[in-house]
Design a protein around this motif. Structure first.
Motif, short mmCIF file in Angstrom:
data_model
loop_
_atom_site.label_atom_id
_atom_site.label_comp_id
_atom_site.label_asym_id
_atom_site.label_seq_id
_atom_site.Cartn_x
_atom_site.Cartn_y
_atom_site.Cartn_z
N SER A 1 0.83 -1.21 0.00
CA SER A 1 0.00 0.00 0.00
C SER A 1 0.86 1.25 0.00
N ALA B 1 0.63 3.92 -2.86
CA ALA B 1 0.22 5.28 -2.51
C ALA B 1 1.12 6.33 -3.17
N ASP C 1 -6.27 4.98 -6.03
CA ASP C 1 -6.67 4.85 -4.63
C ASP C 1 -7.84 5.78 -4.31
N GLY D 1 -5.09 0.50 4.12
CA GLY D 1 -4.13 1.25 3.32
C GLY D 1 -2.98 1.73 4.17
N GLN E 1 -6.35 6.72 3.01
CA GLN E 1 -6.19 6.52 1.57
C GLN E 1 -6.09 5.02 1.35
N SER E 2 -6.97 4.49 0.50
CA SER E 2 -7.07 3.04 0.39
C SER E 2 -6.99 2.55 -1.05
N PRO E 3 -6.16 1.51 -1.28
CA PRO E 3 -6.14 0.87 -2.59
C PRO E 3 -7.14 -0.28 -2.70
#
Length: 944
Positions: free
Chosen positions: A165, A169, A747, A789, A810-812
């Motif tokens: 992640s 990011a 993301d 994330g 913040q997330s994938p």
């Protein structure tokens, strides 16, 4: 000379000059220190070979520790790239003595501290700070990382996901992308060519058992006491600190790790010269010329690369930057050592180009070569070395003390490089003039030995590095072309003159009050604080030109911003020698008007302030300069939309809340519409109606303060007594307003801001206490346990007396609506689970200690005083009011406030998000619309 960040790696290049009369303070246990440093030092070496610097600071509010392992991505196996970084992550997740993952983080946070770690090419550094009375338990937990880590199998997959992640990011981070290209061009036998971050593929995430075995093997081989250094700062005596450290760290195993110099060259024979073109994500244009050079570490008494960088990176008259700016080709230039390792280094010159400069890159490269040749032929002079050495000594002798957490990191790394006696002085010391060594380094900085990289949107490319989605290409450089590059027009290029801003008066002023006092109300509101704590011949002058016309709306704000950019650009050549001599200045636009600060050695601040005000009042209205600076500003707006999603949602929050902060689109449009004539007219209008507020803080007496005030009133004689600007903070309604931004990234990113239903100091401390309680657990639950994330945080976000808190992810792996659901579920679960009174009291005690912390140095103290003036606390007691509110906050009051502000049906919230690869995912709430419209439809808290 600004600090070079070429190929994303940098070292500090100390900016230096002359005062040979200075004497060192008394050595403490053999450590040479400045006269102003009242701390005590002791160097010890444990039986296992671990080297330790103990620092006793009886008045410290914070204790801190840092352990540096002389191991990093250099040691990564080729078939497990990123392993050192992965190990750094895993080390925080439980030890034999303290098996609970997250317990260390929770303890640090509850006791007013912070913690982190980083992995570089040859170092991995772990560090924390904490309230001074909680050092022993924290240090015990910290030591166990290096004695008995568990590396639990259950966390292997989770942490490799976290590493992945982190990689994802920053996949559109231009520095990472340019570094990836640089590594692809290196000799692939050099360990720096490896992928140091790691991801699912390079760490073979599908084979957990094998990964854990390699992790254990790496740790057992490399984490050896004999290549570790530790620094600890505490209020305990040296004897007590030693008694704390010895038993805790003596159990670290000494595996007798030996680190040989790297023999493989950075580039193979025949690989240079090389010219690489790179297409960036952001709209930016830069040119870098780098040279592989020998390892300079053995010459730390001479610092040849500092000397060379200081001259090539000079920004005064006749400098490379001065010539390039005069031709309209460059905006900034930096020079210095950009990367070093055991066995070699890289020296570079980095130029930020204008649009016109992009059309003249060959001539710019040629000018860089010619500047180096000029230095080689006529710039190796003893007086230049002595000037740099003298200023370095002066800076060391009056060194401002860092915050403990920064100090321990710096010193633990320095202990790997310098003898213990020279730990503090080593980075500044230049006591060995070696022209032969300077010639040796300059001899390899030739066109034939250069690596050139040109970064711009439209450069020619024909290759890609898929890992970072970066396109690049190689431009052939023939011998004939190389010869042509060395024949550039060098008109105006010269070596720096002697520095006339060097201070000579280091006497200290007597006196001192408990807080700044008002000396005059008109024609200037003048405040003075005579420092009697830090005892340095330095200070800071703050000046506010209060004017509503400067910041009324986006149009006025844009004009003020362009005006100040013209001022700073015009002053650069004059002010640069002053900066080298220990003076600095800044001028900026804020909600009250134009803010100016001048700081450093106090002797010559009046001269610099007078020059600054003269240019501020009547800038040279050069159309070429204006056009260049306006274009630069418009690129910044464009690039703001290309930042990482989490950076964009954070930046959008003040635009939505603060009436005086225009929206991005609105601000950009106003800047685009502004022309030079309109800005000049704006300046004349603003300067006719100013209320002047001034704080003189540091080594000044009343006569000094009045003399500095006279400089201001002479330059600005039309001051008025009436103050007009007010600050407005949007008052949110019950419910969730939703603002969407469009970041160019897969993301998702979600920022949830929760505002207190009431304003005031009690609301602020209640929200601050809630944030302290939640932060470590929120991170552990959503990042470590749920693996949403890499970017996960919860923190307090006050604005004046308006309390607030933000939750950021913040997330994938999750869409924004799902992330919103996870954040809300966490908050409601946290409310349901509750916090008992004992935990409340523990966290309250930690926050009380944090709020009661005294300034770390002269600059922190002055900044606090100035902020209190800006926020209308003329008694300079904002901290005392917060402490009073917190001391009076009962468990029941806090619980009621938390339920009031965070209960699902009572929240006053603003959610800012990026959809990423889930464009149809819409978080729950009411669409806010553009910032200006949103703010206009809601009431606001008003602050004078």
């Amino acid at each position: 000379m600004k600090y070079l960040k070429s190929v994303t790696l940098f070292v500090l290049i100390f900016q230096l000059a002359a005062c040979s009369w200075l004497n060192l303070g008394d050595a403490s246990e053999g450590v040479l220190k400045p006269v102003s440093d009242q701390r005590e030092y002791r160097y010890i070496e444990l039986e296992n070979g671990l080297r330790v610097m103990l620092i006793s600071d009886a008045g410290a509010d914070k204790a801190a520790a840092s352990l540096d392992v002389n191991v990093g991505s250099r040691q990564d196996p080729k078939d497990y790239q990123g392993l050192a970084h992965f190990l750094e992550h895993m080390l925080f997740l439980g030890t034999e003595k303290y098996p609970e993952a997250g317990a260390y983080q929770a303890y640090i946070t509850a006791h007013g501290g912070s913690h982190n770690a980083f992995t570089s090419f040859e170092h991995t550094n772990y560090f924390f700070d904490i309230s001074a009375d909680s050092l022993e338990p924290a240090l015990d937990q910290f030591a166990q990382f290096f004695v008995g880590p568990l590396f639990n199998a259950e966390y292997v997959q989770r942490e490799v996901n976290a590493v992945n992640s982190e990689y994802r990011a920053r996949i559109r981070d231009d520095q990472r992308r340019e570094l990836a290209v640089f590594k692809s061009q290196l000799n692939q036998e050099h360990p720096f060519a490896k992928f140091s971050v790691g991801n699912l593929d390079t760490l073979h995430s599908s084979e957990e058992a094998a990964l854990r075995e390699r992790l254990l093997s790496f740790y057992r081989k490399n984490y050896s006491a004999n290549i570790m250094t530790l620094t600890v700062i505490g209020r305990e005596s040296l004897a007590d600190l030693e008694a704390l450290v010895r038993p805790k760290f003596s159990a670290v195993k000494n595996r007798n790790r030996h680190l040989a110099a790297i023999d493989a060259p950075l580039f193979k024979a025949g690989d240079l010269p090389r010219w690489i073109n790179i297409q960036p994500v952001q709209n930016r244009r830069s040119l870098s010329v780098n040279f592989p050079v020998p390892d300079a570490e053995q010459y730390w008494h001479s610092k040849p690369l500092n000397y060379i960088g200081n001259i090539l990176g000079h920004e005064g008259d006749g400098s490379l930057l001065s010539v390039l700016k005069a031709r309209g080709w460059a905006e900034n230039l930096s020079a210095g050592q950009s990367f070093d390792y055991q066995g070699g280094a890289l020296f570079g010159v980095d130029v930020s180009l204008t649009d016109a400069g992009l059309k003249h890159v060959d001539e710019i490269v040629g000018l860089i070569y010619e500047g180096i040749a000029q230095l080689r032929d006529s710039g190796i002079e003893e007086w230049r070395f002595e000037e740099q050495a003298g200023l370095a000594k002066q800076e060391f002798m009056f060194r401002a003390q860092n915050a403990p957490i920064n100090e321990v990191v710096q010193l633990s790394m320095a202990l790997q490089k310098y003898p213990a006696q020279e730990l503090l002085r080593g980075p500044y010391l230049m006591d060995d003039y070696r022209p032969d060594v300077l010639k040796e380094f300059l001899a390899v900085m030739t066109p034939e030995n250069s690596y050139i990289s040109l970064v711009a949107p439209d450069v020619s490319v024909d290759a890609e590095i898929a890992r970072y989605q970066v396109n690049y290409g190689q431009r052939e450089v023939s011998a004939e072309q190389l010869s042509a590059l060395t024949k550039s027009d060098t008109a105006g290029l010269g070596l720096p003159a002697k520095n006339n801003f060097v201070a000579s008066d280091f006497s200290l002023k007597a006196g001192g009050e408990s807080a700044p006092k008002l000396l005059a109300s008109a024609p200037i509101e003048l405040w003075l604080n005579i420092d009697d704590v830090f005892e340095l011949p330095k200070g800071r002058v703050y000046l506010l030109l209060e004017s509503e016309e400067a910041v009324t709306d986006a149009e006025q704000r844009a004009k003020s911003d362009l005006w100040l950019r013209m001022v700073k650009d015009q002053l650069n050549e004059l002010a640069y020698p002053a900066q080298l001599a220990g003076l600095d200045f800044d001028v900026s636009v804020g909600w009250r008007g134009i803010q100016i600060s001048v700081g450093g050695f106090n002797q010559k601040q009046g001269e610099l302030l007078a020059e600054l005000l003269a240019v501020l009042k009547a800038p040279e209205w050069q159309q070429s300069r204006f056009s260049r600076l306006k274009a630069q500003r418009l690129r910044q707006f464009e690039n703001a939309r290309r930042q990482s999603p989490y950076q964009q949602v954070v930046a959008e929050l003040p635009r939505m809340l603060n009436r005086e902060t225009p929206g991005l689109v609105e601000h950009e449009a106003a800047t685009q519409a502004a022309d030079m004539a309109a800005v000049a007219e704006h300046v004349n209008s603003v300067m006719k109606n100013l209320h002047l507020r001034m704080l003189v803080d540091g080594n000044f007496d009343e006569a000094d303060a009045k003399a500095l005030a006279e400089v201001v009133t002479t330059a600005l004689p039309n001051a008025v007594e009436t103050r007009s600007p007010a600050q407005f903070v949007t008052q949110l309604a019950v419910g969730t307003a939703v603002r969407k931004i469009a970041a160019e990234h897969d993301d998702s990113a979600v920022l949830l801001y929760v505002q207190s239903a009431v304003k005031g100091m009690q609301a602020r401390v209640a929200m601050g206490l809630t944030a302290q309680m939640m932060s470590a657990d929120f991170y552990h639950q959503l990042r470590t346990e749920k693996q949403l994330g890499y970017v996960v945080s919860a923190s307090v976000y006050p604005q004046r007396e308006v309390a607030g808190m933000i939750f950021l992810v913040q997330s994938p792996v999750l869409d924004p609506a799902a992330v919103q659901g996870e954040i809300n579920a966490y908050i409601q679960q946290w409310l349901t689970t509750g916090v008992d009174e004992a935990s409340f009291n523990k966290h309250k005690a930690g926050l009380l200690l944090r709020l009661a912390e005294q300034p770390e140095n002269l600059w922190d103290a002055a900044a606090r005083h100035w902020q209190d003036l800006l926020d209308d606390y003329p008694k300079f007691n904002s901290r005392e009011l917060l402490l009073e509110a917190l001391e009076g906050l009962s468990y029941s009051d806090w619980l009621a406030a938390t339920q009031r502000d965070f209960a699902a049906d009572k929240q006053r919230a603003l959610l800012v998000y990026n959809a990423g690869k889930w464009p149809k995912s819409i978080p729950a709430g009411k669409a806010s619309g553009e910032p200006a419209k949103f703010k206009a439809t809601l009431p606001a808290y008003r602050f004078e």
